[in-house]
Design a protein around this motif. Structure first.
Motif, short mmCIF file in Angstrom:
data_model
loop_
_atom_site.label_atom_id
_atom_site.label_comp_id
_atom_site.label_asym_id
_atom_site.label_seq_id
_atom_site.Cartn_x
_atom_site.Cartn_y
_atom_site.Cartn_z
N ARG A 34 104.96 57.50 37.00
CA ARG A 34 103.68 57.83 37.65
C ARG A 34 103.93 58.84 38.75
O ARG A 34 103.16 59.76 38.94
N VAL A 44 105.23 53.22 34.62
CA VAL A 44 104.45 52.28 33.83
C VAL A 44 105.20 52.04 32.52
O VAL A 44 105.69 52.98 31.90
N LEU A 80 99.86 45.41 35.60
CA LEU A 80 98.78 46.30 36.03
C LEU A 80 97.43 45.67 35.75
O LEU A 80 97.34 44.61 35.14
N SER A 88 100.94 46.01 30.18
CA SER A 88 101.38 47.14 31.00
C SER A 88 101.86 46.64 32.35
O SER A 88 101.23 45.80 32.97
N HIS A 89 103.00 47.19 32.78
CA HIS A 89 103.59 46.81 34.07
C HIS A 89 103.89 48.06 34.88
O HIS A 89 104.27 49.09 34.33
N GLU A 90 103.76 47.91 36.19
CA GLU A 90 104.20 48.97 37.09
C GLU A 90 105.59 48.58 37.57
O GLU A 90 105.82 47.47 38.04
#
Length: 184
Positions: A34, A44, A80, A88-90
């Motif tokens: 990002r 992400v 997220l 989805s993960h940050e």
């Protein structure tokens, strides 16, 4: 003070989307950045990774023959919002060291991104200045046209009043002649 907290915002972040691969304990996680700085990345991914885990991060920078390799630590891995695809993960990675010329390559890449951003900002500023100048010119022309119309109305009114005055004077003279006794 927590680990790296004093350094955390000392470097500029650049919103750049670059594919990456994380390797750790036989696990591989792929995703997209990002933002990037010389101290780490925010990314992400569809997969999660354990926090405070050492990782090897491979970044596929544009115009690079080989991936940039950095060693770091996972400092954040959070799901997220539900608006994004399921799972989805940050992920936040703090870089500790780079392999080979990695730091130089990343610095060069981020400098290029900065120059592109500054060029875009300058182009936007020039375009804005042109729009403002065009708007001012349009307003000046509108004001000039308005003054011309007003002046034209005043001239017509003045001419109408002059004609009325002339007619009034002619009527007065005609009336004065008719009232005078005729000479014999």
């Amino acid at each position: 003070m927590p680990f790296g907290a004093s350094d955390r915002r000392m470097r500029s972040r650049y919103k750049v989307q670059v594919p990456f691969l994380l390797k750790s304990s036989g696990q591989e996680v792929r995703g997209t950045t990002r933002n990037i700085s010389l101290l780490g990345i925010s990314a992400v991914s569809d997969s999660s990774v354990s926090q405070v885990q050492p990782v090897q991060c491979l970044l596929d920078l544009p115009d690079s023959q080989r991936p940039l390799v950095a060693h770091g630590t996972v400092i954040r891995c959070e799901p997220l919002s539900p608006k994004l695809p399921e799972g989805s993960h940050e992920i936040g990675i703090f870089f500790k060291e780079f392999e080979g010329t990695g730091e130089t390559d990343l610095t060069r890449f981020l400098t290029q991104v900065l120059q592109e951003e500054q060029g875009a900002i300058q182009a936007g500023y020039r375009a804005l200045k042109q729009r403002v100048a065009a708007r001012k010119k349009k307003k000046r022309l509108e004001a000039l046209e308005k003054r011309k119309r007003k002046l034209k109305r005043l001239r017509r009114r003045k001419a109408r009043l002059a004609r009325q005055q002339k007619k009034k004077l002619a009527r007065k003279r005609a009336s004065a002649r008719s009232k005078r006794p005729k000479k014999r």
